[in-house]
Design an enzyme around this catalytic site. Structure first.
Site, PDB file in Angstrom:
ATOM      1  CG  LEU A 100      84.191  84.594 -14.588  1.00 15.58           C
ATOM      2  CD1 LEU A 100      83.359  83.322 -14.425  1.00 15.58           C
ATOM      3  CD2 LEU A 100      84.183  85.394 -13.300  1.00 15.58           C
ATOM      4  CG  ASP A 101      91.268  85.947 -13.017  1.00 18.68           C
ATOM      5  OD1 ASP A 101      91.186  86.796 -13.927  1.00 18.68           O
ATOM      6  OD2 ASP A 101      91.569  86.226 -11.842  1.00 18.68           O
ATOM      7  CE1 TYR A 102      93.290  78.038 -18.941  1.00 20.92           C
ATOM      8  CE2 TYR A 102      94.798  77.657 -17.112  1.00 20.92           C
ATOM      9  CZ  TYR A 102      94.244  77.254 -18.309  1.00 20.92           C
ATOM     10  OH  TYR A 102      94.632  76.064 -18.883  1.00 20.92           O
TER      11      TYR A 102
END
Length: 234
Positions: A100-102
């Site tokens: 999952l993105d930051y």
């Protein structure tokens, strides 16, 4: 007894396909003997060495984590940011299944089971992932229909399994979208093409697993039944 390449993958060293390549290249030893046969089977007591490293055949662990913002989905981070591993109460060498993105929140699975990881990430098994995307602006009926029919991303059509409008006003829209895609930033790319950049993104479910009863930063172990059900995708 199990096939050597399966054992290597299960230990999380690499994928089964890569393990097969290493075997054929003579990079794998069993009890200090080089093995180049793909059908070779090993016992629990056999000592396996891959590329000169002793394989750690440890007990498998499975975790569901509600990832907060500003946490990276990696084992280590060169910028010393918090990683998903920092929240998991184990000394074993686990890793996230996918990313999952930051700035994306939501459900992420972590394990040291390489075989299960490969099953859940492989596109042929069509494992569903549901997201809630808050996007800029108000989607028109035409744009919503385009989304349902599929969006071309890097010469490949992405057709959502389900799309539902959760909320809509003049400044933003909330869209529930379920996909089986696993490419990086795929949800953000979809809405960028539609002209509605993502403002917030949350993964609400992975396969049949949800975040019900959990808060950001919380983690729990998967049950035996849940792990068995995840293996049924194979």
């Amino acid at each position: 007894m199990e096939r050597l390449q399966k054992v290597i993958a299960n230990c999380g060293y690499t994928s089964r396909r890569k393990a097969e390549e290493l075997i054929l290249k003579g990079q794998v030893k069993v009890n200090n003997q080089i093995i180049v046969k793909l059908g070779y089977k090993v016992k629990d007591t056999d000592q396996i060495t891959v590329e000169g490293k002793s394989l750690n055949r440890e007990e498998k662990e499975y975790y569901l984590f509600y990832k907060p913002e500003k946490v990276v989905s990696t084992v280590k981070d060169n910028l010393n940011r918090k990683t998903v591993i920092d929240f998991i109460p184990t000394e074993k060498r686990i890793y996230p299944i996918g990313r999952l993105d930051y700035d994306t929140t939501g459900l992420i699975l972590l394990t040291n089971d390489g075989e299960l990881s490969n099953i859940l990430m492989h596109p042929s098994y069509q494992v569903e992932k549901t997201y809630i995307a808050k996007v800029e602006g108000s989607l028109t009926g035409r744009e919503f229909q385009l989304l349902k029919n599929g969006i071309m991303i890097e010469k490949r059509l992405v057709i959502p399994v389900r799309v539902k409008l959760r909320q809509k006003n003049k400044t933003n829209s909330k869209i529930e979208i379920t996909i089986t895609e696993g490419r990086n930033h795929i949800i953000k790319k979809i809405f960028d093409i539609l002209g509605h950049p993502v403002m917030e993104l949350k993964r609400e479910s992975f396969a049949f697993l949800t975040l019900q009863g959990m808060k950001k930063g919380e983690v729990r172990k998967l049950t035996f039944k849940e792990v068995k059900k995840l293996y049924s995708y194979k």
